[in-house]
Structure formats: structure tokens, C-alpha cells
Write a protein that holds these residues in place. Structure first.
Motif, PDB file in Angstrom:
ATOM      1  N   ILE A 163      -9.299  46.108 -41.006  1.00  0.00           N
ATOM      2  CA  ILE A 163      -9.826  46.422 -42.335  1.00  0.00           C
ATOM      3  C   ILE A 163     -10.665  47.693 -42.269  1.00  0.00           C
ATOM      4  O   ILE A 163     -11.497  47.856 -41.365  1.00  0.00           O
ATOM      5  N   ASN A 164     -10.457  48.602 -43.222  1.00  0.00           N
ATOM      6  CA  ASN A 164     -11.369  49.726 -43.402  1.00  0.00           C
ATOM      7  C   ASN A 164     -12.461  49.273 -44.366  1.00  0.00           C
ATOM      8  O   ASN A 164     -12.233  49.171 -45.565  1.00  0.00           O
ATOM      9  N   PHE A 165     -13.649  49.000 -43.841  1.00  0.00           N
ATOM     10  CA  PHE A 165     -14.706  48.503 -44.715  1.00  0.00           C
ATOM     11  C   PHE A 165     -15.802  49.542 -44.946  1.00  0.00           C
ATOM     12  O   PHE A 165     -16.902  49.212 -45.359  1.00  0.00           O
ATOM     13  N   GLU A 166     -15.476  50.815 -44.691  1.00  0.00           N
ATOM     14  CA  GLU A 166     -16.368  51.897 -45.108  1.00  0.00           C
ATOM     15  C   GLU A 166     -16.000  52.343 -46.520  1.00  0.00           C
ATOM     16  O   GLU A 166     -15.005  51.905 -47.093  1.00  0.00           O
ATOM     17  N   ARG A 167     -16.793  53.264 -47.055  1.00  0.00           N
ATOM     18  CA  ARG A 167     -16.601  53.698 -48.440  1.00  0.00           C
ATOM     19  C   ARG A 167     -15.661  54.885 -48.566  1.00  0.00           C
ATOM     20  O   ARG A 167     -15.432  55.376 -49.656  1.00  0.00           O
ATOM     21  N   TYR A 168     -15.126  55.359 -47.446  1.00  0.00           N
ATOM     22  CA  TYR A 168     -14.260  56.530 -47.484  1.00  0.00           C
ATOM     23  C   TYR A 168     -13.006  56.239 -46.666  1.00  0.00           C
ATOM     24  O   TYR A 168     -12.976  55.331 -45.822  1.00  0.00           O
ATOM     25  N   PRO A 169     -11.919  57.009 -46.860  1.00  0.00           N
ATOM     26  CA  PRO A 169     -10.695  56.803 -46.089  1.00  0.00           C
ATOM     27  C   PRO A 169     -10.938  57.053 -44.606  1.00  0.00           C
ATOM     28  O   PRO A 169     -11.777  57.864 -44.218  1.00  0.00           O
ATOM     29  N   ALA A 170     -10.183  56.346 -43.762  1.00  0.00           N
ATOM     30  CA  ALA A 170     -10.317  56.470 -42.315  1.00  0.00           C
ATOM     31  C   ALA A 170      -9.064  57.106 -41.724  1.00  0.00           C
ATOM     32  O   ALA A 170      -7.937  56.817 -42.151  1.00  0.00           O
ATOM     33  N   ASP A 171      -9.266  57.982 -40.735  1.00  0.00           N
ATOM     34  CA  ASP A 171      -8.164  58.625 -40.026  1.00  0.00           C
ATOM     35  C   ASP A 171      -7.794  57.753 -38.830  1.00  0.00           C
ATOM     36  O   ASP A 171      -8.542  57.664 -37.855  1.00  0.00           O
ATOM     37  N   LEU A 172      -6.625  57.116 -38.905  1.00  0.00           N
ATOM     38  CA  LEU A 172      -6.203  56.167 -37.870  1.00  0.00           C
ATOM     39  C   LEU A 172      -5.010  56.683 -37.060  1.00  0.00           C
ATOM     40  O   LEU A 172      -4.382  55.919 -36.320  1.00  0.00           O
ATOM     41  N   LEU A 192      -0.623  47.790 -29.842  1.00  0.00           N
ATOM     42  CA  LEU A 192      -0.281  48.037 -31.241  1.00  0.00           C
ATOM     43  C   LEU A 192      -0.887  49.365 -31.668  1.00  0.00           C
ATOM     44  O   LEU A 192      -2.088  49.437 -31.946  1.00  0.00           O
ATOM     45  N   PRO A 193      -0.091  50.452 -31.725  1.00  0.00           N
ATOM     46  CA  PRO A 193      -0.605  51.676 -32.342  1.00  0.00           C
ATOM     47  C   PRO A 193      -0.632  51.498 -33.851  1.00  0.00           C
ATOM     48  O   PRO A 193       0.143  50.701 -34.409  1.00  0.00           O
ATOM     49  N   MET A 194      -1.511  52.212 -34.510  1.00  0.00           N
ATOM     50  CA  MET A 194      -1.627  52.010 -35.953  1.00  0.00           C
ATOM     51  C   MET A 194      -0.357  52.412 -36.696  1.00  0.00           C
ATOM     52  O   MET A 194      -0.085  51.901 -37.780  1.00  0.00           O
ATOM     53  N   TYR A 195       0.470  53.306 -36.097  1.00  0.00           N
ATOM     54  CA  TYR A 195       1.716  53.657 -36.777  1.00  0.00           C
ATOM     55  C   TYR A 195       2.759  52.535 -36.688  1.00  0.00           C
ATOM     56  O   TYR A 195       3.842  52.636 -37.259  1.00  0.00           O
ATOM     57  N   TRP A 196       2.433  51.439 -35.949  1.00  0.00           N
ATOM     58  CA  TRP A 196       3.306  50.259 -35.935  1.00  0.00           C
ATOM     59  C   TRP A 196       3.481  49.730 -37.353  1.00  0.00           C
ATOM     60  O   TRP A 196       4.537  49.204 -37.692  1.00  0.00           O
ATOM     61  N   TRP A 197       2.423  49.862 -38.162  1.00  0.00           N
ATOM     62  CA  TRP A 197       2.542  49.528 -39.581  1.00  0.00           C
ATOM     63  C   TRP A 197       3.089  50.780 -40.279  1.00  0.00           C
ATOM     64  O   TRP A 197       2.336  51.699 -40.654  1.00  0.00           O
ATOM     65  N   SER A 198       4.391  50.838 -40.432  1.00  0.00           N
ATOM     66  CA  SER A 198       5.085  52.094 -40.760  1.00  0.00           C
ATOM     67  C   SER A 198       4.887  52.576 -42.188  1.00  0.00           C
ATOM     68  O   SER A 198       5.124  53.757 -42.491  1.00  0.00           O
ATOM     69  N   THR A 199       4.445  51.710 -43.098  1.00  0.00           N
ATOM     70  CA  THR A 199       4.358  52.120 -44.506  1.00  0.00           C
ATOM     71  C   THR A 199       2.985  52.639 -44.911  1.00  0.00           C
ATOM     72  O   THR A 199       2.808  53.094 -46.038  1.00  0.00           O
ATOM     73  N   ILE A 200       2.003  52.581 -44.019  1.00  0.00           N
ATOM     74  CA  ILE A 200       0.647  52.985 -44.420  1.00  0.00           C
ATOM     75  C   ILE A 200       0.421  54.464 -44.128  1.00  0.00           C
ATOM     76  O   ILE A 200       1.111  55.074 -43.311  1.00  0.00           O
ATOM     77  N   ASN A 201      -0.560  55.022 -44.796  1.00  0.00           N
ATOM     78  CA  ASN A 201      -0.968  56.410 -44.566  1.00  0.00           C
ATOM     79  C   ASN A 201      -2.054  56.410 -43.496  1.00  0.00           C
ATOM     80  O   ASN A 201      -3.227  56.175 -43.788  1.00  0.00           O
ATOM     81  N   THR A 202      -1.681  56.620 -42.243  1.00  0.00           N
ATOM     82  CA  THR A 202      -2.668  56.579 -41.167  1.00  0.00           C
ATOM     83  C   THR A 202      -3.624  57.771 -41.219  1.00  0.00           C
ATOM     84  O   THR A 202      -4.716  57.720 -40.653  1.00  0.00           O
ATOM     85  N   PHE A 203      -3.225  58.846 -41.899  1.00  0.00           N
ATOM     86  CA  PHE A 203      -4.111  60.009 -42.022  1.00  0.00           C
ATOM     87  C   PHE A 203      -5.311  59.687 -42.917  1.00  0.00           C
ATOM     88  O   PHE A 203      -6.421  60.172 -42.692  1.00  0.00           O
ATOM     89  N   PHE A 227      -6.375  56.147 -44.400  1.00  0.00           N
ATOM     90  CA  PHE A 227      -6.282  54.716 -44.672  1.00  0.00           C
ATOM     91  C   PHE A 227      -7.417  54.342 -45.627  1.00  0.00           C
ATOM     92  O   PHE A 227      -8.594  54.475 -45.303  1.00  0.00           O
ATOM     93  N   GLN A 228      -7.053  53.881 -46.808  1.00  0.00           N
ATOM     94  CA  GLN A 228      -8.003  53.753 -47.899  1.00  0.00           C
ATOM     95  C   GLN A 228      -9.087  52.702 -47.647  1.00  0.00           C
ATOM     96  O   GLN A 228      -8.861  51.686 -46.991  1.00  0.00           O
ATOM     97  N   SER A 229     -10.256  52.970 -48.232  1.00  0.00           N
ATOM     98  CA  SER A 229     -11.367  52.028 -48.170  1.00  0.00           C
ATOM     99  C   SER A 229     -10.968  50.699 -48.797  1.00  0.00           C
ATOM    100  O   SER A 229     -10.327  50.655 -49.851  1.00  0.00           O
ATOM    101  N   GLY A 230     -11.332  49.599 -48.131  1.00  0.00           N
ATOM    102  CA  GLY A 230     -11.008  48.269 -48.634  1.00  0.00           C
ATOM    103  C   GLY A 230      -9.615  47.802 -48.304  1.00  0.00           C
ATOM    104  O   GLY A 230      -9.265  46.653 -48.592  1.00  0.00           O
ATOM    105  N   SER A 231      -8.803  48.664 -47.672  1.00  0.00           N
ATOM    106  CA  SER A 231      -7.435  48.300 -47.315  1.00  0.00           C
ATOM    107  C   SER A 231      -7.409  47.589 -45.976  1.00  0.00           C
ATOM    108  O   SER A 231      -8.303  47.746 -45.149  1.00  0.00           O
ATOM    109  N   CYS A 232      -6.334  46.841 -45.753  1.00  0.00           N
ATOM    110  CA  CYS A 232      -6.154  46.198 -44.455  1.00  0.00           C
ATOM    111  C   CYS A 232      -4.685  46.090 -44.129  1.00  0.00           C
ATOM    112  O   CYS A 232      -3.814  46.179 -45.007  1.00  0.00           O
TER     113      CYS A 232
END
Length: 430
Positions: free
Chosen positions: A324-333, A345-356, A358-363
């Protein structure tokens, strides 16, 4: 409450208090919760007794860790009902011990990255014996209390009813700081070494090979000669009230101070006990056990200001791992990966997300086979961006032991499987 071999009077009770509340911070809300310095000293003695029975080093009291323990205990004392489980470790802004340790004014030094910080907290709201029994019976608490990594400790004991306390114990270690404690029963100085697993790249003393002694005035002892380092070293004659030890491995050095009246191997038989008579008068029985020297230290009034981060919260159980990104800004994963003993598990294993970004509150979630249709969303996550599953048991690396969170192949956090929760600070974020 364990009983020592002597009784002490009210004068000693009052005199000991300043020594044992060094590092107290006055928090914002009045009134300041009252501490029990005797309960804290007894807790230290019982922890040391436990560790010594396991063949481990005793702990040295540390003023910064004392302040960390009191800061959380004071907050817990304001809550109704009193929290239990992991909630007792969460602070005013849902912070956890490793996060608080990085705040001003504590600034507990890490080993390299901010995530590699040797701090762990155990807590209980019980009496002394029940707290120790509870920790001994809990695998997670036992692991923390008997972890050879830790050399120092902070303790806060806040009385809430007869015999019951809010106990917060913070264990920790610092790079290059290898405390020595005096055992007055054997007249030996007990030494420590570096055992933190992520200390290898830290340019500090880890395993001393020799030592040189200085008296309290800085003058050389033992004719200024180096002597071989050992786990126990006899106290030099005419040591006075304190001495200094220069430790060396021929590459790095560390100078430590040993106060022979307070830097003791505290065990229950050394702890003075106040015992009221039927008329409530206190008696004092002399003893040859050393009496702690009193040091008055000013009380600080400080309010910690949280630093930015951490960004990621990992939640995991037998079936599901959630990032979970629980900060108030997007995270670079983009270069973040979760690395276990048998699977990565690299974060790009989840192929549909924007790893550059990753939105706040997303998981995102990884889960075991047999979970249908998909795992539930934790309350800390607002939007599940992707769930992937059908992982075999050997791929669910979060089930046992530890796993690492890496950024560009550098470890930035190590997570305990038994904790079920891990907070990660991304060094590449603001």
C-alpha cells in the motif's frame, strides 16, 4: 514484584528517581503521566535475568530509548480502552517504533539507509510477572526480548492501578557503540560486540581485539598498555567512580564510558526494594551491594516533528500480501522488489500498474491458490489496482523468517514474517 536482599528507605527511593528518569520528555497533553522508576529498574533486571539465562548479553539503559518508550507510553495512557496487539505500538499519526526513532529529537542512528535501523518495541499492560510471562509465551515478543542484536534498552512504566502498569520497552543498537557493563558480584566488565545483520558495510568497530583503559580524569591505566579484548575483563584496581575503555580492532576504534555505580549488570538481587511495615514506616537494611550514584539531568520539553515518509505499508497473512502507498503523494516503485529466500516479486510483476507514479491510497496484492474470487481490500487501502494469485507455498516468502525490500538491489527494509506488517521508507522519495 521480585524481591532483592535488602530494604531501602524513603531517602534512597527519592534519590534514585532522577537517575532512572533521565531522558524523560514532557508531551503536549497535561498532566504529564507519572513514571515509576523502581518498576522500570525491576523490569530491566528481569529482562537481563532472562537474557543471561539464554546465554545472551545484558542490556544497558539508554536515555534516548527511555525517551522513545515514555513518548509512546504517555500516548497509550490517554486511550480508552487501552489498546492491545499491534495497536499498542501505533502512535498519534499511526506511526510505529522504527518511524518514531527517526524523528527529532530522538534521531536514533541507522546502519546505512534509514530503513536499516536497529530498534524494536515490546509492550504490555499488566503487572511485572505477568508481563514477563506473556512475553516469554509469545514467539514474536520472545524473539525481540532475546534478540542478540540489541545491546541497549529504554523502559517506561506508568502505573494505572495497584500492581498494573503500562510497560513500553524499546530495544536498540547503534553502529560503533559497544557498551560495557560492570558486574559488582564478580568485579568483571562484561563486553559486547556487533551482531546487527546489516552492519557489514558500516565503517565502525564491530569485533574488538584489544582495549586500553583510562581513569575518570583521562589518564592511562595499566601503564597505558593495550590488553587483549575478552568477553569479560577484570576491573582494573583503583578504578574510581568511572573509567573509559578505548576499544580497537587495529582499523577502527571506539571510546566508551563505564560508570561503575550505574552501568551495572542489573539483575533482581541488585534492585533495592521498598517494603512498608504495618505502620507504613520504611526501614533500611545496610548492604555491601553498590548503591547507584545520583546524576541529575534536566528534563527536556520537546515535541517531535515527523519527517517525510515512509511511503509503503506491507500487510501480510497466510494467504495474502498487500503493498500500500499510504503517503499523500505518488511513489516511484520502478526499482523496488520484495526478496524472500525462495522467491522475488519485483513491482513490475503487477503489470497493469504505473510503477513510475503509484498513486496515494492505492495497493496491489499477491495471494495464494484457493482464494476465490480475490482477497478482500484492507481498510488502509482505498483502491486495489491489481491482484495476482495462485502462488504456491514456497513462493509466499512472507510466511516464515524474514524477507527484504530492495531498491536497486540495496536492502532498504527487512520485514519479520511474524509481525504481519512492515513499514518501508523509500530513500528515492522526498
Amino acid at each position: 514484584m521480585s524481591h532483592g536482599r535488602r530494604h531501602v528507605g524513603l531517602k534512597l527511593a527519592l534519590a534514585l528517581a532522577p537517575l532512572l528518569i533521565i531522558g524523560t520528555f514532557i508531551v503536549a497533553q497535561p498532566p504529564t503521566p507519572r513514571r515509576d522508576p523502581y518498576a522500570e529498574l525491576e523490569m530491566l533486571s528481569r529482562l537481563n535475568e532472562w537474557r543471561l539465562s539464554e546465554g545472551l548479553d545484558p542490556l544497558k539503559r539508554n536515555t534516548t530509548l527511555d525517551a522513545l518508550a515514555y513518548f509512546q507510553a504517555a500516548y497509550v495512557s490517554t486511550l480508552r480502552p487501552y489498546p492491545d496487539g499491534v495497536q499498542i505500538h501505533r502512535g498519534r499519526i499511526n506511526d510505529l517504533p522504527k518511524e518514531r526513532a527517526r524523528w527529532e529529537p530522538f534521531l536514533w542512528p541507522p546502519y546505512g539507509t534509514s530503513a536499516q535501523i536497529a530498534v524494536e518495541e515490546i509492550a504490555a499492560i499488566r503487572n511485572l510477572n505477568s508481563s514477563i510471562d506473556f512475553w516469554k509465551g509469545s514467539p514474536a515478543h520472545r524473539h525481540a526480548a532475546t534478540n542478540p542484536t540489541y545491546r541497549e534498552v529504554g523502559i517506561a512504566a506508568l502505573p494505572i492501578s495497584f500492581g498494573r502498569y503500562i510497560y513500553i520497552v524499546v530495544l536498540g543498537s547503534r553502529p560503533g557503540v559497544l557498551p560495557s557493563l560492570y558486574d559488582p558480584t564478580t568485579r568483571m566488565l562484561r563486553q559486547t560486540v556487533e551482531r546487527y545483520p546489516y552492519s557489514t558495510d558500516n565503517k565502525n568497530l564491530k569485533f574488538p581485539t584489544k582495549v586500553k583503559f583510562y581513569n575518570e580524569f583521562g589518564l592511562p591505566m595499566l601503564n597505558g598498555a593495550w590488553i587483549d579484548w575478552a568477553e569479560e575483563i577484570p576491573l582494573p584496581s583503583r578504578a574510581g567512580r568511572k573509567l573509559y575503555m578505548l576499544l580497537s580492532d587495529d582499523t577502527y576504534e571506539s571510546l566508551i564510558e563505564v560508570d561503575l555505580s550505574s552501568d551495572l549488570v542489573w539483575i533482581p538481587t541488585l534492585v533495592p526494594t521498598v517494603t512498608p511495615t504495618p505502620t507504613f514506616t520504611l526501614t533500611y537494611t545496610p548492604s555491601r551491594t553498590p548503591t547507584p550514584r545520583i546524576t541529575n539531568t534536566p528534563t527536556l520539553t520537546l515535541t517531535p516533528t515527523p519527517v517525510p515518509g515512509p511511503e509503503l505499508l506491507l500487510l501480510y497473512d497466510e494467504d495474502v500480501l498487500t503493498v500500500i502507498n499510504f503517503e499523500r503523494y505518488p511513489a516511484d516503485l520502478r526499482d523496488v522488489s520484495l526478496v524472500g529466500a525462495t522467491f522475488t516479486l519485483p513491482m513490475y510483476w503487477w503489470s497493469t500498474i504505473n510503477t513510475f507514479a503509484f498513486q496515494s491510497g492505492s495497493c496491489v496484492q499477491a495471494y495464494a491458490g484457493g482464494i476465490s474470487p480475490s482477497p478482500s481490500r484492507p481498510r488502509e487501502c482505498r483502491v486495489v489496482r491489481e491482484s495476482r494469485g495462485r502462488l504456491f507455498p514456497d513462493q509466499r516468502f512472507w510466511l516464515t523468517g524474514t524477507f527484504d525490500v530492495k531498491l536497486n538491489n540495496e536492502v532498504i527494509a527487512t520485514c519479520e514474517a511474524s509481525a504481519g506488517r512492515c513499514v518501508v521508507d523509500l530513500p528515492n522519495q522526498p
